[in-house]
Design an enzyme around this catalytic site. Structure first.
Site, PDB file in Angstrom:
ATOM      1  N   ARG A  98      15.131   9.238  -2.210  1.00 17.39           N
ATOM      2  CA  ARG A  98      14.831   7.992  -1.344  1.00 17.39           C
ATOM      3  C   ARG A  98      15.030   6.822  -2.780  1.00 17.39           C
ATOM      4  O   ARG A  98      15.253   5.888  -2.210  1.00 17.39           O
ATOM      5  CB  ARG A  98      13.569   7.985  -0.770  1.00 17.39           C
ATOM      6  CG  ARG A  98      13.231   6.831  -0.161  1.00 17.39           C
ATOM      7  CD  ARG A  98      12.015   7.054   0.884  1.00 17.39           C
ATOM      8  NE  ARG A  98      10.685   6.589   0.149  1.00 17.39           N
ATOM      9  CZ  ARG A  98       9.494   6.950   0.926  1.00 17.39           C
ATOM     10  NH1 ARG A  98       9.533   7.498   2.045  1.00 17.39           N
ATOM     11  NH2 ARG A  98       8.732   6.730  -0.075  1.00 17.39           N
ATOM     12  N   ARG A 142       1.177  10.450  -6.569  1.00 14.19           N
ATOM     13  CA  ARG A 142       0.909  10.130  -5.314  1.00 14.19           C
ATOM     14  C   ARG A 142       0.648  11.351  -4.389  1.00 14.19           C
ATOM     15  O   ARG A 142      -0.339  11.349  -3.763  1.00 14.19           O
ATOM     16  CB  ARG A 142       2.291   9.395  -4.905  1.00 14.19           C
ATOM     17  CG  ARG A 142       2.411   7.988  -5.445  1.00 14.19           C
ATOM     18  CD  ARG A 142       3.609   7.559  -5.171  1.00 14.19           C
ATOM     19  NE  ARG A 142       4.264   7.301  -3.690  1.00 14.19           N
ATOM     20  CZ  ARG A 142       5.393   7.234  -3.278  1.00 14.19           C
ATOM     21  NH1 ARG A 142       6.366   7.409  -4.082  1.00 14.19           N
ATOM     22  NH2 ARG A 142       5.637   7.109  -2.044  1.00 14.19           N
ATOM     23  N   ARG A 184      -6.035   6.633   4.770  1.00 13.80           N
ATOM     24  CA  ARG A 184      -5.984   7.413   3.275  1.00 13.80           C
ATOM     25  C   ARG A 184      -7.059   7.983   2.818  1.00 13.80           C
ATOM     26  O   ARG A 184      -6.952   8.852   2.105  1.00 13.80           O
ATOM     27  CB  ARG A 184      -4.954   6.867   2.618  1.00 13.80           C
ATOM     28  CG  ARG A 184      -3.446   7.087   2.662  1.00 13.80           C
ATOM     29  CD  ARG A 184      -2.719   6.144   1.640  1.00 13.80           C
ATOM     30  NE  ARG A 184      -1.730   6.661   0.844  1.00 13.80           N
ATOM     31  CZ  ARG A 184      -0.356   6.096   1.413  1.00 13.80           C
ATOM     32  NH1 ARG A 184      -0.354   5.179   2.294  1.00 13.80           N
ATOM     33  NH2 ARG A 184       0.701   6.264   0.720  1.00 13.80           N
ATOM     34  N   LYS A 244       7.049   9.848   7.433  1.00 17.48           N
ATOM     35  CA  LYS A 244       6.471   8.970   8.345  1.00 17.48           C
ATOM     36  C   LYS A 244       7.120   7.488   8.428  1.00 17.48           C
ATOM     37  O   LYS A 244       7.235   7.332   9.847  1.00 17.48           O
ATOM     38  CB  LYS A 244       5.016   8.561   7.685  1.00 17.48           C
ATOM     39  CG  LYS A 244       4.164   9.815   7.426  1.00 17.48           C
ATOM     40  CD  LYS A 244       2.665   9.352   6.833  1.00 17.48           C
ATOM     41  CE  LYS A 244       2.865   8.397   5.598  1.00 17.48           C
ATOM     42  NZ  LYS A 244       3.102   9.206   4.531  1.00 17.48           N
ATOM     43  N   ARG A 262      12.401   1.031  -4.513  1.00 19.95           N
ATOM     44  CA  ARG A 262      10.772   1.274  -4.655  1.00 19.95           C
ATOM     45  C   ARG A 262      10.577   1.964  -5.942  1.00 19.95           C
ATOM     46  O   ARG A 262      11.053   3.092  -6.203  1.00 19.95           O
ATOM     47  CB  ARG A 262      10.146   2.097  -3.506  1.00 19.95           C
ATOM     48  CG  ARG A 262       9.865   1.170  -2.200  1.00 19.95           C
ATOM     49  CD  ARG A 262       9.425   2.163  -1.451  1.00 19.95           C
ATOM     50  NE  ARG A 262       7.845   2.803  -1.771  1.00 19.95           N
ATOM     51  CZ  ARG A 262       7.061   3.511  -1.015  1.00 19.95           C
ATOM     52  NH1 ARG A 262       7.560   3.663   0.326  1.00 19.95           N
ATOM     53  NH2 ARG A 262       6.123   3.964  -1.600  1.00 19.95           N
TER      54      ARG A 262
HETATM   55  P1  AMP Z   1       3.478   4.360   1.147  1.00 14.24           P
HETATM   56  O1  AMP Z   1       4.497   3.033   1.563  1.00 14.24           O
HETATM   57  O2  AMP Z   1       2.547   4.615   2.281  1.00 14.24           O
HETATM   58  O3  AMP Z   1       4.147   5.242   0.411  1.00 14.24           O
HETATM   59  O4  AMP Z   1       2.327   3.446   0.065  1.00 14.24           O
HETATM   60  C1  AMP Z   1       2.753   2.822  -1.213  1.00 14.24           C
HETATM   61  C2  AMP Z   1       1.514   2.870  -1.808  1.00 14.24           C
HETATM   62  O5  AMP Z   1       0.621   1.747  -1.280  1.00 14.24           O
HETATM   63  C3  AMP Z   1       0.719   3.831  -2.276  1.00 14.24           C
HETATM   64  O6  AMP Z   1       0.949   4.959  -3.276  1.00 14.24           O
HETATM   65  C4  AMP Z   1      -0.589   3.211  -2.369  1.00 14.24           C
HETATM   66  O7  AMP Z   1      -0.642   2.906  -3.705  1.00 14.24           O
HETATM   67  C5  AMP Z   1      -0.651   2.113  -1.520  1.00 14.24           C
HETATM   68  N1  AMP Z   1      -0.995   2.307  -0.357  1.00 14.24           N
HETATM   69  C6  AMP Z   1      -0.420   2.350   0.819  1.00 14.24           C
HETATM   70  N2  AMP Z   1      -1.434   2.509   2.018  1.00 14.24           N
HETATM   71  C7  AMP Z   1      -2.563   2.518   1.341  1.00 14.24           C
HETATM   72  C8  AMP Z   1      -3.908   3.079   2.046  1.00 14.24           C
HETATM   73  N3  AMP Z   1      -4.077   3.141   3.273  1.00 14.24           N
HETATM   74  N4  AMP Z   1      -4.945   3.017   1.201  1.00 14.24           N
HETATM   75  C9  AMP Z   1      -4.590   2.761  -0.284  1.00 14.24           C
HETATM   76  N5  AMP Z   1      -3.552   2.819  -0.710  1.00 14.24           N
HETATM   77  C10 AMP Z   1      -2.524   2.571   0.077  1.00 14.24           C
END
Ligand code: AMP
Length: 194
Positions: A128, A146, A89, A14, A134
Site C-alpha cells: 500500500r 503500529r 482503538r 478496514k 502515507r
Molecule cells: P489508520 O489510518 O487507522 O491506520 O491510522 C493511522 C494513524 O493515526 C495511527 O497509526 C495512529 O497514529 C492514528 N490514529 C488513527 N485512529 C486512531 C485512534 N482511534 N486512536 C489513536 N490514534 C489513532
C-alpha cells in the site's frame, strides 16, 4: 440507526471494505485516521501534534480522537447509521463512544473484527505504501510499531464488545468480494435480530 465498528489491525482491509459497506448500507463513514490526516493536510495545531505520533506508528491520545468523533457525531444528525473505522482503538475510547452514542439515543449494533496474519499485514502495508502516499506505510519499523500498538492497546477492545455479545470475527484473507460477503452476512443477521 444501525452503527457498525469495523475492527482489525492496520492493513486488515478496514478502509477498502468500509467504502463498499457505506455504499451498500448507506452509512456515514467515520475514520479517525482520515480525520487526522485531514487535520495534518490543513496544518492545524491538532494535526501538527498528531503527525509526530502517527509518523512513529504510535496512537494519538484518547481525548484527541474522542473529541473529533464527538464533533463528527454532532455534525451528522440525519444519517442511517455510522461506520466507525480505526476507532475505537483503546478501551477508554470504546467506553467514551458508548456514552456519546447513548446521549444520541443509539448504540453499536455490531463489531466486525477482521482477522489477518502478521506476515500478510506487513506485506499489504508495504505494498500500500507504494501508492498510498502515507509515510507510515513505507517504513518497516513504523509498520511493526503500529502492529505492536494494536496488540498492546487495541486487540483487547474486541473483548470489551464480546461482553455485550456484539463482536463477530471475520476472516480478512481471501478475495475482496468474499470478505465483503462475509461482512454483509453478519450485518444482515444482526439487523434482522433487531
Ligand atoms: P489508520 O489510518 O487507522 O491506520 O491510522 C493511522 C494513524 O493515526 C495511527 O497509526 C495512529 O497514529 C492514528 N490514529 C488513527 N485512529 C486512531 C485512534 N482511534 N486512536 C489513536 N490514534 C489513532
Amino acid at each position: 440507526m444501525f452503527n457498525i465498528i469495523l475492527f482489525g489491525p492496520p492493513g486488515s482491509g478496514k478502509g477498502t471494505q468500509s467504502e463498499k459497506l457505506i455504499a451498500k448500507y448507506n452509512l456515514k463513514h467515520l475514520s479517525t485516521g482520515d480525520l487526522l490526516r485531514s487535520e495534518i493536510a490543513n496544518g492545524t495545531p491538532l494535526g501538527l501534534e498528531a503527525k509526530k505520533l502517527m509518523d512513529a506508528g504510535q496512537l494519538v491520545p484518547d481525548e484527541v480522537v474522542v473529541g473529533m468523533i464527538s464533533s463528527a457525531l454532532d455534525a451528522n444528525q440525519q444519517v442511517n447509521g455510522f461506520l466507525f473505522d480505526g476507532f475505537p482503538r483503546t478501551t477508554a475510547q470504546a467506553e467514551a463512544l458508548d456514552k456519546l452514542l447513548k446521549l444520541k439515543g443509539t448504540e453499536i449494533g455490531v463489531v466486525l473484527a477482521l482477522e489477518v496474519s502478521d506476515a500478510e499485514l506487513v506485506k499489504r502495508l508495504l505494498n500500500r505504501g507504494l501508492t498510498s502516499g502515507r509515510s507510515d506505510d513505507t517504513n518497516e519499523t513504523v509498520i511493526s510499531n503500529r502492529i505492536v500498538e494494536y496488540k498492546n492497546k487495541t486487540a483487547i477492545v474486541a473483548d470489551y464488545y464480546k461482553k455485550f455479545d456484539k463482536a463477530r470475527a471475520i476472516k480478512g484473507e481471501g478475495t475482496l468480494d468474499e470478505i465483503f460477503d462475509a461482512l454483509s452476512k453478519e450485518i444482515d443477521l444482526r439487523q434482522s435480530e433487531k
